[in-house]
Motif scaffolding. Structure first.
Motif: not given
Lengths: 340, 297, 338
Positions: B51-56, B89-95
């Protein structure tokens, strides 16, 4: 000669849902060093509870267990531990008496570690030595229990009991879970160990033929009490208690001519509920010779010959047995078979 | 009679041995569930880690026009929400948040539950009574309500949420382990250890504990799934960590737009579903592997 | 024609052959004992006779009951044969009964499964059956649950269920192994009585040679899935033919009445019973046999002579002095056989 093990008026009580029950109810006997006492009886007679109480796996309710004069029945925890190496146990089911996750070496070194015996290399040597004694290749030490057959596992269990060089081993049905061909191996091993190390056995079994083979003295239990105790020769030659006789008569023997014998040799009924033992003689309900006296008053264990004690009114009540106790002219469960 | 072949060599622990001894047919059937579960879990973990890489950037920043449906704008494959934040981005960070809470809560529940269960099962008597009464206390309370109260008292941080969920979940583990410990305690090898003069501590650690853990393996993965669901419920109710994003809070936030923009609830809802499903499948797969029906003799 | 004729019965689990080309027959009113140690395939034989072998096990060969070929029967008809024509009693009386149903319900259910009786008549029949297996106060005990019965009484109930439909053949798989000796004697006596009174064929599967001696007409000894010896009971105990049978008899201490015998070492059988799938080629017993030599590398053929059969290279059945094998009915022969 003073006895190695003296049990006196031992009682073991369990709390069950149906009320408390006296699994062992006033048992006394003694066992000399290097000898074998066979303890026979049917399931529920309290023979295993007696063994476990002597091993201090269950706590006795009252009575004394003296090992070389020390009452180990009253010791606990720290004070009991140093005595534990003197008496060890072999259990019935070799599949359940070894931790499935523990390698054999660990299982065998454990007793040494608990008692702080030897350093690492000495323990290793001792494991090799004892494994060889019980007929296992020392190379097998790094295996897990499930990699062994039932007979081999029982050898391992015996090895574990031997690690601390005990003077008494309580064997609780050590061959009942094994096939006939393996039973012979284990029974021979136990006999050899007794001959070479002078170990005394308390040999608990429901199998009379095995007890006859191994035991120097035999105690017969019924519903928590010893009903007859005698030396080998006396017990098999002239079993005195009707229950002992019935038990012997019921054993299937490799004798085809016994087939179809009438039902009279069958002992009727089942064991009464141990929570609520009948008053009087506990066997009276199943005994074909029971009198009113038997149903009202409990017989005491009394000697009918030197070293041969029986708890039965037929032998001890003055008017019950014409011809005296020593002459077994009593109605006899075995009459039909004694001709054999 | 079992026809399984014994394993040889050094497998650590009985569980692996049992895996190896499972007859082929059942292993295949068991591992299909396990395989799908593991794949789902791996996907969620991969998303969380990347998540951090894809959506910094901060996923809470506005990234584009509000309410873009998925598949319309190439920059926002999953669309944007009512505040113009990138859904992907929100979905990825929430994981990450969901997994952290789930695993942390489950770990706490396991530690407390195993300890309580083994002690209660081994010692029995008064120890058992006290520990089991306490566990009943926890079990009779509505657990979500209790969790909410704890979170309100402790404040909504990831740590306190994990704690609140974990502390309400341990009794089920304790009961499971207790039942096993009671069984193991009666086995002869424990009696044998007693006759060797071993103390209670050593017997518990060496013999009872390791042999009581088999059912926990299955329960643990289901526990994580439950914890993720609880976390989602809390977030949905607005009790989640205000500094982090989570699927639950996304569902909560999207709720008013359900009629016009149902994707805002459906996407995080689907993510919760798949993750929980993944853990459940792992649990069921392990269960099939560890408890195969004993073959008929 | 015999009641039961079994020809080349084989059970395989993948590559493991658990029962290997077993042939035998049982007459009506006769007791055949199948003896062997655990893993010899005796229990699997019982399951195969009733086609109860669980997958992935496969059954081969032919089983004929009263001329009816069971191997080709569709499963629905096989279900009718089980219970109706073949009754089965298992080892563990604790798990054979359903703990939530009363004993009367369970026996009555077995009765109604194979006859069109109404509930009341089935109940009456259940009481009759319980009486037949000597459960005291059978009428009063119909409404008791199994936990109110002792192990021996439960085994009696299990037997009542097995004979509910008057089967022609009763298979008892270690029926007394879980019981005490005095209870064992009662149950064996009961089975013998039922066989005689109902004219059933009885297959008694056991590991205990003593039980065999006291209940069986004929004995089949199994080792590693194969028949190694078959004889009339008196003949087997008077002169066991196969080295395995001889060893098995020597391995068990014998209970002697009167003066106890001097102590001797028991005869051990070295090694282990081979597991299915790892059965040695040639004679399966050869690795444990004191008499074995190079000739034992081939599978020994089954030699037959009269009613005796043996599979051993070292025994020449035909060359042995022609021996009168006594029949059961001739009791005067009993002592003579020894």
């Amino acid at each position: 000669m003073s006895a190695l093990l003296e049990v006196e008026d031992l009682r073991v009580r369990y709390a069950t849902r149906r009320g408390s029950l006296m699994a062992v109810d006033g048992v006394s006997f003694s066992l000399h060093a290097g000898r074998t006492l066979g303890l026979v009886g049917e399931s529920g007679c309290g023979k295993s509870s007696l063994g476990k109480a002597i091993m201090r796996i269950v706590d006795p309710h009252s009575g004394a267990i003296r090992l070389d004069g020390v009452d180990i029945g009253r010791l606990s925890g720290r004070h009991l531990r140093p005595h534990r190496r003197r008496f060890q146990m072999v259990f019935q089911d070799p599949a359940a008496s070894l931790d499935p996750r523990q390698r054999i070496r660990r299982a065998l070194e454990e007793p040494l570690a608990v008692h702080g015996r030897g350093d690492r290399s000495e323990r290793r040597d001792r494991v090799r030595e004892v494994m060889a004694q019980v007929g296992l290749h020392p190379e097998m030490a790094d295996r897990l229990p499930h990699e062994f057959s039932g007979g081999q596992r029982q050898r391992i269990a015996i090895a574990r009991a031997l690690m601390l060089e005990p003077s008494l081993i309580v064997c609780d049905e050590p061959v009942s879970a094994l096939d006939v061909s393996l039973q012979a191996q284990i029974l021979n091993l136990l006999a050899d160990l007794q001959a070479s190390r002078g170990i005394a056995y308390l040999f608990i079994s429901h199998d009379l033929s095995v007890v006859q083979h191994l035991a120097d003295r035999i105690a017969v239990m019924y519903l928590g009490q010893i009903v007859e105790i005698a030396d080998r020769a006396a017990l098999w030659r002239s079993p005195a208690h009707p229950y002992t006789q019935a038990l012997i008569a019921a054993v299937p023997r490799m004798a085809p001519e016994r087939r179809g014998l009438d039902r009279t040799r069958l002992l009727p009924g089942d064991l009464p509920a141990p929570q609520d033992p009948p008053p009087g003689c506990r066997f009276a309900g199943r005994c074909p010779f029971a009198t009113r006296l038997c149903r009202e008053q409990a017989p005491r264990l009394a000697e009918i010959a030197p070293g041969h004690a029986v708890a039965c009114h037929l032998h001890t009540a003055p008017d019950a047995a014409p011809g005296g106790a020593a002459a077994p002219s009593l109605p006899h469960f075995l009459q039909k078979d004694t001709v054999q | 009679m079992s026809l399984s072949t014994p394993t040889h060599g050094g497998m650590p622990g009985g569980i692996l041995q049992r895996l190896m001894r499972t007859p082929g047919l059942r292993r295949l059937r068991g591992s299909r569930a396990l395989l799908v579960g593991l794949l789902l879990l791996a996907a969620v973990v991969a998303v969380a880690l990347s998540a951090g890489l894809l959506y910094p950037g901060d996923p809470r920043d506005m990234a584009g026009p509000a309410g873009t449906w998925p598949g319309i704008d190439a920059r926002f494959p999953l669309g944007t929400d009512m505040l113009g934040r990138d859904m992907a981005a929100a979905m990825a960070h929430s994981a990450g948040t969901s997994l952290t809470v789930g695993i942390a809560a489950a770990t706490l529940a396991l530690l407390v539950g195993i300890a309580a269960g083994v002690l209660a099962g081994y010692f029995g008597g008064a120890v058992d009574d006290v520990l089991m009464r306490i566990s009943e206390l926890f079990q009779t309370m509505p657990s979500l309500l209790f969790t909410i109260i704890l979170v309100v008292i402790l404040g909504p941080t990831t740590a306190s949420i994990s704690f609140a969920i974990g502390i309400t979940a341990w009794p089920q583990i304790a009961r499971l382990v207790r039942a096993e410990a009671v069984r193991v305690r009666r086995l002869d090898y424990v009696d044998a250890a007693v006759t060797l003069g071993m103390g209670h501590g050593r017997i518990v650690l060496l013999h009872v504990l390791p042999n009581s853990l088999a059912p926990v393996v299955v329960a643990a993965s289901i526990l994580v799934a439950q914890a993720i669901l609880s976390d989602a419920s809390l977030s949905f109710l607005g009790l989640g960590d205000p500094n982090g994003m989570s699927w639950g809070s996304m569902v909560g936030a999207g709720r008013p737009m359900l009629r016009t923009a149902w994707y805002m609830t459906a996407l995080p809802g689907g993510a919760i579903f798949l993750t929980v499903m993944g853990f459940m499948l792992i649990g069921n797969g392990l269960n099939d592997l560890l408890n195969p029906r004993t073959p008929v003799r | 024609m015999s009641l039961l004729e079994v020809e080349d019965l084989t059970v395989r689990f993948g590559d493991a052959v658990v029962v290997d080309r077993l042939s035998f027959s049982v007459e009506a009113g006769e007791t055949l004992a199948i003896v062997g140690e655990s893993g010899c395939g005796k229990s699997m034989t019982a399951l195969a006779l009733t086609r109860l072998v669980a997958p992935p096990g496969r059954i081969g060969g032919r089983v004929r009951l009263d001329g009816l070929d069971l191997t080709g029967l569709p499963e629905a008809r096989m279900r009718a044969v089980r219970g109706d024509r073949i009754g089965i009693v298992f080892q563990d009386p604790m798990s054979a009964l359903n703990p939530v149903l009363t004993v009367g319900e369970q026996v009555a259910e077995a009765v109604r499964a194979h006859s069109p009786l109404g509930a009341r008549a089935a109940r009456a029949r259940a009481a009759e059956l319980l009486d037949l297996v000597h459960i005291p106060d059978a009428h009063r005990r119909l409404d008791d649950h199994p936990h109110r019965f002792s192990g021996g009484m439960r085994q009696r109930v299990a037997i009542a269920i097995a004979i509910a439909a008057n089967p022609a053949l009763l298979i008892a798989d270690e029926p007394t192994t879980a019981l005490d000796v005095t209870i064992q004697a009662q149950i064996l006596c009961l089975l013998d009585e039922l066989r005689r009174d109902l004219g059933m064929g009885l297959i008694l599967i056991t590991h205990d040679l003593g039980v065999v001696a006291e209940t069986a007409d004929r004995v089949l000894v199994m080792y590693a899935g194969r028949k190694v010896e078959e004889q009339d009971t008196p003949g087997l105990f008077a002169a066991p033919l196969h080295p395995y049978t001889r060893r098995l008899m020597g391995a068990k201490p014998r209970l002697t009445l009167g003066e106890p015998p001097p102590r001797q070492r028991l005869q051990e059988i070295p090694g282990l019973v081979p597991l299915p799938g790892a059965i040695p080629p040639g004679c399966a017993f050869a690795p444990r046999c004191a008499d074995a030599d190079a000739g034992c590398a081939a599978v020994p053929p089954l030699q037959r002579h009269g009613r005796a059969a043996v599979a051993c290279h070292k025994v020449d059945l035909a060359a042995r002095a022609p021996r009168q094998i006594p029949r059961w009915t001739d009791r005067s022969q009993w002592r003579a056989a020894e």
